[in-house]
Design a protein around this motif. Structure first.
Motif, PDB file in Angstrom:
ATOM      1  N   CYS A 100      48.030  19.377  24.916  1.00  0.00           N
ATOM      2  CA  CYS A 100      47.253  18.233  24.394  1.00  0.00           C
ATOM      3  C   CYS A 100      45.970  18.977  23.557  1.00  0.00           C
ATOM      4  O   CYS A 100      45.399  19.928  23.901  1.00  0.00           O
ATOM      5  N   VAL A 101      45.722  18.460  22.302  1.00  0.00           N
ATOM      6  CA  VAL A 101      44.363  18.781  21.819  1.00  0.00           C
ATOM      7  C   VAL A 101      43.496  17.866  22.123  1.00  0.00           C
ATOM      8  O   VAL A 101      43.757  16.795  22.218  1.00  0.00           O
ATOM      9  N   VAL A 102      42.345  18.420  22.640  1.00  0.00           N
ATOM     10  CA  VAL A 102      41.097  17.546  23.140  1.00  0.00           C
ATOM     11  C   VAL A 102      40.072  17.301  22.288  1.00  0.00           C
ATOM     12  O   VAL A 102      39.646  18.159  21.550  1.00  0.00           O
ATOM     13  N   VAL A 103      39.817  15.994  22.242  1.00  0.00           N
ATOM     14  CA  VAL A 103      38.435  15.524  21.537  1.00  0.00           C
ATOM     15  C   VAL A 103      37.414  14.873  22.384  1.00  0.00           C
ATOM     16  O   VAL A 103      37.969  14.102  23.122  1.00  0.00           O
ATOM     17  N   GLY A 104      36.441  15.363  22.419  1.00  0.00           N
ATOM     18  CA  GLY A 104      35.396  15.146  23.539  1.00  0.00           C
ATOM     19  C   GLY A 104      33.922  14.965  22.955  1.00  0.00           C
ATOM     20  O   GLY A 104      33.639  15.929  21.943  1.00  0.00           O
ATOM     21  N   SER A 105      33.235  14.409  23.667  1.00  0.00           N
ATOM     22  CA  SER A 105      31.581  14.331  23.448  1.00  0.00           C
ATOM     23  C   SER A 105      31.120  15.564  23.511  1.00  0.00           C
ATOM     24  O   SER A 105      31.487  16.555  24.311  1.00  0.00           O
ATOM     25  N   GLU A 106      30.221  15.914  22.638  1.00  0.00           N
ATOM     26  CA  GLU A 106      29.616  17.450  22.464  1.00  0.00           C
ATOM     27  C   GLU A 106      28.686  17.817  23.237  1.00  0.00           C
ATOM     28  O   GLU A 106      28.390  19.100  23.640  1.00  0.00           O
ATOM     29  N   GLN A 107      27.832  16.675  23.800  1.00  0.00           N
ATOM     30  CA  GLN A 107      26.811  17.548  24.640  1.00  0.00           C
ATOM     31  C   GLN A 107      27.055  17.372  26.122  1.00  0.00           C
ATOM     32  O   GLN A 107      28.194  17.157  26.558  1.00  0.00           O
TER      33      GLN A 107
ATOM     34  N   CYS B 240      39.830  24.872  21.566  1.00  0.00           N
ATOM     35  CA  CYS B 240      41.217  23.993  21.689  1.00  0.00           C
ATOM     36  C   CYS B 240      40.965  22.362  21.301  1.00  0.00           C
ATOM     37  O   CYS B 240      41.936  21.598  21.767  1.00  0.00           O
ATOM     38  N   GLY B 241      40.215  22.036  20.713  1.00  0.00           N
ATOM     39  CA  GLY B 241      39.899  20.839  20.212  1.00  0.00           C
ATOM     40  C   GLY B 241      38.565  20.516  19.348  1.00  0.00           C
ATOM     41  O   GLY B 241      37.905  21.657  18.849  1.00  0.00           O
TER      42      GLY B 241
ATOM     43  N   ARG C  91      45.950  24.408  19.172  1.00  0.00           N
ATOM     44  CA  ARG C  91      46.680  24.731  20.006  1.00  0.00           C
ATOM     45  C   ARG C  91      47.110  26.448  20.221  1.00  0.00           C
ATOM     46  O   ARG C  91      47.446  26.919  21.123  1.00  0.00           O
ATOM     47  N   VAL C  92      46.983  26.829  18.997  1.00  0.00           N
ATOM     48  CA  VAL C  92      47.082  28.335  19.008  1.00  0.00           C
ATOM     49  C   VAL C  92      46.162  29.214  19.905  1.00  0.00           C
ATOM     50  O   VAL C  92      46.517  30.080  20.447  1.00  0.00           O
ATOM     51  N   HIS C  93      44.961  28.536  20.202  1.00  0.00           N
ATOM     52  CA  HIS C  93      44.011  29.203  21.144  1.00  0.00           C
ATOM     53  C   HIS C  93      44.434  29.032  22.525  1.00  0.00           C
ATOM     54  O   HIS C  93      43.437  29.478  23.539  1.00  0.00           O
ATOM     55  N   ARG C  94      45.114  28.084  22.898  1.00  0.00           N
ATOM     56  CA  ARG C  94      45.528  27.616  24.142  1.00  0.00           C
ATOM     57  C   ARG C  94      45.456  28.796  25.339  1.00  0.00           C
ATOM     58  O   ARG C  94      44.809  28.515  26.249  1.00  0.00           O
ATOM     59  N   GLU C  95      46.514  29.582  25.161  1.00  0.00           N
ATOM     60  CA  GLU C  95      46.634  30.501  26.297  1.00  0.00           C
ATOM     61  C   GLU C  95      45.342  31.495  26.470  1.00  0.00           C
ATOM     62  O   GLU C  95      45.228  31.572  27.771  1.00  0.00           O
ATOM     63  N   ILE C  96      44.765  31.760  25.431  1.00  0.00           N
ATOM     64  CA  ILE C  96      43.508  32.708  25.733  1.00  0.00           C
ATOM     65  C   ILE C  96      42.437  31.991  26.571  1.00  0.00           C
ATOM     66  O   ILE C  96      41.901  32.444  27.318  1.00  0.00           O
TER      67      ILE C  96
END
Length: 337
Positions: free
Chosen positions: A262-269, A279-280, A309-314
């Motif tokens: 999944c790509v994650v969308v989350g609150s920033e604080q 990754c999101g 998603r490109v950054h997922r593995e690292i």
């Protein structure tokens, strides 16, 4: 090395600290160390872990275990667990996984006392820069891990669902904000489906809100899910939303979503942005317009989903259970040498 872990709460209770300390203990043993864990959480069933768990210990047991170990690793500052170290001098390592003083709030005497205790630890560890910044001493940041043997991409699962929320259904988690965002998206001509995974005291209110907003056909409540069944469900979705109103200390749920593709969308604080990494996307806590804008941007552009998603593995490599435990052990070994 003989490591005595203190975690006031532990399995079979379900929560972040319980999972974190179980994973560390398990990995310490796997990497060749002797581990015993003290907790005040009872268990009616027989424990079957690769390490000994001492539940609700007596004063004598607590003292004997402190004598046995090379050092003590405590999950957060628990004042009732410090007394043996006044009698038996052993190095103390504190790993902090919650706020003692919530950002922007007044410092209570209990929080001040816990801050004072951190000065006597050989090392203080935090999973995020946000938690580290709240403490009055130097802190080593070691990120939390996730269960990488459970949460991973399953190519056989068709990723044909759009949005997913995973967590307890309580007011702080911001599910009502997410539902309001769905209504705003609908007004823009976007009608993504949303799967809500979890249970809690707000469930009835959230179901009523779904009815009031006219988004019944878009939202599905599936209750609590565990293990591989949960991982398969996450694998079927494109975007995980973590819309917490409060400032999360970290956010293992984000790692679980990323691990499942999944790509994650989350609150920033708070520390959630550390868990999301590259990754999101993040949005201002409690800002429904900002959340709606981010979701619309991703729903209308598959190439942006692929970009994150490109950054997922690292990113996930830093959060593998064995890797996190190895970093902890390097700190612990440095103390007793």
């Amino acid at each position: 090395m003989k490591i005595l872990i203190y975690s006031s709460v532990f399995i079979p209770r379900i929560g972040g600290i319980e999972v974190i300390m179980f994973t560390l203990a398990h990995e310490f043993v796997a990497q060749g160390h002797d581990v015993k864990l003290i907790t005040h959480t009872p268990n009616n069933k027989t424990d079957s872990f690769p390490f000994q768990v001492i539940r609700c210990p007596t004063i004598t047991q607590f003292l004997e275990l402190t004598r046995w170990c090379d050092l003590c690793l405590h999950a957060c500052v628990s004042l009732k667990a410090l007394w043996p170290l006044l009698i038996v001098k052993k190095p103390l390592v504190l790993t902090h996984h919650t706020w003692y003083q919530y950002p922007g709030s007044k410092l209570t005497w209990q929080a001040a006392l816990k801050h004072w205790v951190t000065r006597f630890a050989a090392t203080n560890i935090a999973p995020s820069q946000a938690i580290a910044a709240q403490l009055p001493v130097p802190v080593k940041v070691i990120p939390n891990s996730y269960q990488d043997d459970v949460f991973y991409e399953m190519p056989e699962v068709n990723r044909d669902q759009e949005l997913v929320f995973l967590g307890r259904l309580v007011s702080d988690k911001g599910v009502d904000l997410l539902l309001n965002s769905l209504k705003l998206l609908k007004q823009q001509g976007l009608e993504p489906n949303l799967t809500i995974i979890g249970q809690g005291p707000e469930e009835s209110n959230l179901r009523k809100q779904v009815q009031t907003l006219g988004i019944v056909e878009q939202v599905k409540f599936v209750g609590t899910q565990f293990g591989k069944a949960l991982a398969r469900l996450l694998n079927a979705h494109k975007i995980m939303i973590v819309p917490s109103l409060w400032q999360e200390p970290f956010g293992i749920v984000a790692l679980e979503g990323i691990a499942c593709g999944c790509v994650v969308v989350g609150s920033e604080q708070g520390g959630l942005k550390d868990a999301i990494g590259l990754c999101g996307l993040t949005f201002t806590n409690g800002n429904v317009e900002a959340l709606t804008q981010v979701l619309a941007e991703l729903l209308l552009n598959d190439s942006k989903l692929n970009m994150y998603r490109v950054h997922r593995e690292i990113h996930l490599a830093k959060h593998k259970a064995a890797s996190v435990a190895k970093t902890y052990l390097q700190v612990l070994e440095g103390i007793i040498q």
